[in-house]
Design a protein around this motif. Sequence first.
Motif, short mmCIF file in Angstrom:
data_model
loop_
_atom_site.label_atom_id
_atom_site.label_comp_id
_atom_site.label_asym_id
_atom_site.label_seq_id
_atom_site.Cartn_x
_atom_site.Cartn_y
_atom_site.Cartn_z
N ILE A 137 0.88 -1.17 0.00
CA ILE A 137 0.00 0.00 0.00
C ILE A 137 0.92 1.22 0.00
O ILE A 137 1.92 1.26 0.71
CB ILE A 137 -0.98 -0.03 1.20
CG1 ILE A 137 -2.02 1.10 1.09
CG2 ILE A 137 -0.27 0.04 2.55
CD1 ILE A 137 -3.22 0.91 2.03
N ASP A 138 0.59 2.18 -0.84
CA ASP A 138 1.45 3.36 -1.02
C ASP A 138 0.86 4.57 -0.33
O ASP A 138 -0.35 4.83 -0.43
CB ASP A 138 1.59 3.68 -2.52
CG ASP A 138 2.08 2.48 -3.32
OD1 ASP A 138 2.98 1.78 -2.83
OD2 ASP A 138 1.54 2.24 -4.42
N LEU A 188 4.49 -3.06 3.17
CA LEU A 188 4.18 -4.41 2.69
C LEU A 188 3.21 -5.05 3.66
O LEU A 188 3.51 -5.19 4.85
CB LEU A 188 5.47 -5.23 2.58
CG LEU A 188 5.33 -6.70 2.18
CD1 LEU A 188 4.60 -6.87 0.85
CD2 LEU A 188 6.71 -7.35 2.11
N LEU A 189 2.04 -5.38 3.17
CA LEU A 189 0.99 -5.96 4.02
C LEU A 189 0.94 -7.46 3.82
O LEU A 189 0.51 -7.96 2.78
CB LEU A 189 -0.37 -5.33 3.69
CG LEU A 189 -0.43 -3.80 3.73
CD1 LEU A 189 -1.83 -3.31 3.40
CD2 LEU A 189 0.00 -3.28 5.10
N MET A 190 1.43 -8.17 4.81
CA MET A 190 1.43 -9.63 4.73
C MET A 190 0.10 -10.16 5.26
O MET A 190 -0.59 -9.49 6.04
CB MET A 190 2.58 -10.18 5.57
CG MET A 190 3.96 -9.81 5.05
SD MET A 190 4.32 -10.56 3.46
CE MET A 190 4.86 -12.19 4.00
N ASP A 218 10.65 -1.36 -3.68
CA ASP A 218 11.71 -0.35 -3.48
C ASP A 218 11.44 0.58 -2.31
O ASP A 218 12.36 0.97 -1.61
CB ASP A 218 11.87 0.50 -4.74
CG ASP A 218 12.66 -0.23 -5.81
OD1 ASP A 218 13.34 -1.21 -5.45
OD2 ASP A 218 12.58 0.17 -6.99
N LYS A 219 10.19 0.98 -2.15
CA LYS A 219 9.91 2.02 -1.15
C LYS A 219 9.29 1.46 0.13
O LYS A 219 8.74 2.20 0.94
CB LYS A 219 9.00 3.07 -1.76
CG LYS A 219 9.71 3.83 -2.86
CD LYS A 219 8.96 5.02 -3.35
CE LYS A 219 9.87 5.84 -4.27
NZ LYS A 219 9.18 6.39 -5.40
N VAL A 220 9.41 0.14 0.28
CA VAL A 220 8.80 -0.48 1.46
C VAL A 220 9.56 -0.08 2.72
O VAL A 220 10.79 -0.15 2.77
CB VAL A 220 8.77 -2.02 1.29
CG1 VAL A 220 8.40 -2.71 2.59
CG2 VAL A 220 7.79 -2.41 0.19
N VAL A 221 8.83 0.35 3.74
CA VAL A 221 9.47 0.81 4.98
C VAL A 221 9.59 -0.31 6.02
O VAL A 221 10.45 -0.23 6.90
CB VAL A 221 8.73 2.03 5.59
CG1 VAL A 221 8.94 3.27 4.72
CG2 VAL A 221 7.25 1.75 5.80
N ASN A 222 8.76 -1.31 5.95
CA ASN A 222 8.86 -2.43 6.91
C ASN A 222 9.67 -3.57 6.28
O ASN A 222 9.14 -4.60 5.86
CB ASN A 222 7.48 -2.89 7.40
CG ASN A 222 6.51 -3.20 6.28
OD1 ASN A 222 6.67 -2.75 5.15
ND2 ASN A 222 5.48 -3.98 6.58
#
Length: 280
Positions: A137-138, A188-190, A218-222
Amino acid sequence: MEEEESKGEKGLQVNDYVVGSLRTVIYIPNFITESEQSQLLRHINEVPASRWKSLKNRRLQNWGGVVHEKGLLPQALPSWLTKITQRIGQQTGLFPSPINHVLINEYLPDQGIMPHQDGPAYFPVVAILSLESPITIDFTPHPRSKEFEMPVENEDSTVYEAVSGQIDSPSTESTGSPKDEHHQSSVLLMPCSLLIFKDQAYTDYLHGIEDSESLSLDKVVNISEVIKLKELEYPRGSLHAVTSDVTQDIGQNNIFQRTSTRVSLTCRLVLKVHKNLFKF
Ligand SMILES: O=C(O)CCC(=O)C(=O)O
Ligand SMILES: [Fe+2]
């Protein structure tokens, strides 16, 4: 085998789960167990087909009543949902009264939701439970002007979508505030995870899911979830087929290839509830 304990029994220190630099985005892995996920999916898929509303890019079930800009015309949530919403309320301590509205979205691998904000009808805390396929999700800073917002979708969701094309360019009306330093980021939503965003992330950012089968990491924070994703054994062919080595595949391409359906439960609180239809 004993199942991994869910985050159901003890209260959570939500500050321990903040991800990214915004401070108002919270990501809690394994909020429910896999068997709870299966139970939820069973309930979701058992409802009569007429409960589903098909939109252009996803389908949805609306629970809790109809949301109007001026409030909620309520309908009791079923117990299989309150079991979850009560836990979210109790564990996070972020909702001043019980969650009373749940939107269930289902996305096929090439479906998503346009960058949007959820609008003023809701209390500015959103809890999204993710089931099945991982997804990103962005979050994008949105232009400040109210002119950039317009209600689309339908009476069920009261989603405010950004006018297409305008969300890509950062606001030129920069005030030099710290907010401007936060550019686009993704979470990233697991499956089984709970995402919460609130306050600044709710009011000053758009959120959306790309309608693409290939999602950039690329822009995933977790990042720890990216590592988990690498380690997971997905069925053959479910990851980008450049190489059979999963680690290399994500590491080199930083792409996640969606191959299965994703279901989410967007749990929110409408503070203004209309008890009487005729006073509405
Ligand atoms: O499915 C999701 O994770 C996002 C849903 C959403 O943004 C919404 O229902 O307003
Ligand atoms: Fe939303």
